[in-house]
Design a protein around this motif. Structure first.
Motif, short mmCIF file in Angstrom:
data_model
loop_
_atom_site.label_atom_id
_atom_site.label_comp_id
_atom_site.label_asym_id
_atom_site.label_seq_id
_atom_site.Cartn_x
_atom_site.Cartn_y
_atom_site.Cartn_z
N GLN A 176 33.84 42.80 27.25
CA GLN A 176 34.83 43.69 26.63
C GLN A 176 36.18 43.01 26.62
O GLN A 176 36.58 42.38 27.59
CB GLN A 176 34.95 45.01 27.40
N SER A 183 36.69 41.44 30.33
CA SER A 183 35.71 41.68 31.38
C SER A 183 34.33 41.26 30.89
O SER A 183 34.09 41.19 29.68
CB SER A 183 35.71 43.15 31.81
N GLY A 184 33.45 40.97 31.83
CA GLY A 184 32.09 40.60 31.48
C GLY A 184 31.90 39.15 31.09
O GLY A 184 30.82 38.78 30.61
N ASN A 239 42.56 38.12 34.43
CA ASN A 239 41.70 38.12 33.22
C ASN A 239 42.45 38.66 32.01
O ASN A 239 41.88 39.42 31.20
CB ASN A 239 40.42 38.94 33.45
N THR A 240 43.70 38.26 31.87
CA THR A 240 44.55 38.84 30.85
C THR A 240 45.26 37.74 30.05
O THR A 240 45.75 36.76 30.63
CB THR A 240 45.60 39.76 31.47
#
Length: 123
Positions: free
Chosen positions: A3, A25-26, A77-78
């Motif tokens: 995502q 994510s993921g 994670n950004t």
């Protein structure tokens, strides 16, 4: 499941600034090139810019250099898109995309993409 979720869009006046965020994510975030695209109504997505997996290299669409800056925080994670001196022609849906191999200027070449966030610049 991978995502990519963008946020930070909105309505801003000409000359204003916005900072967009994209949380992934993921996937193994630090293994991926990340890019930003924008899509105006009735038009194909256009490349805004991209950043390498460890943030040591960036590329931009030539016309946006100096106004837009891409950065990332792998611990969060950004990936971010700082947009300054916004103009009405910057109005579009902005979305992020992830790809393991390289930067590409076509959104269709990316493994993953988010749904986008609307940016509207009023004159």
């Amino acid at each position: 499941q991978v995502q990519l979720v963008e946020s930070g869009g909105g309505l801003v006046q000409t000359g204003g600034s916005l900072r967009l965020s994209c949380v992934a994510s993921g996937l193994i975030f630090q293994d991926h090139y990340m890019a930003w695209f924008r899509q105006a109504p009735g038009r194909n997505p256009s490349f805004v810019g991209g950043i390498s997996p460890h943030g040591d290299s960036t590329v931009y669409e030539d016309s946006l250099k100096g106004r837009f800056t891409i950065s990332r925080d792998n611990a969060k994670n950004t990936v971010y898109l700082q947009m300054n001196d916004l103009k009405p022609e910057d109005t579009a849906v902005y979305f992020c995309a992830a790809e393991r191999l390289a930067y590409y200027r076509l959104a269709s070449q990316y493994d993953y993409r988010g749904q986008g966030t609307q940016v509207t610049v009023s004159s």
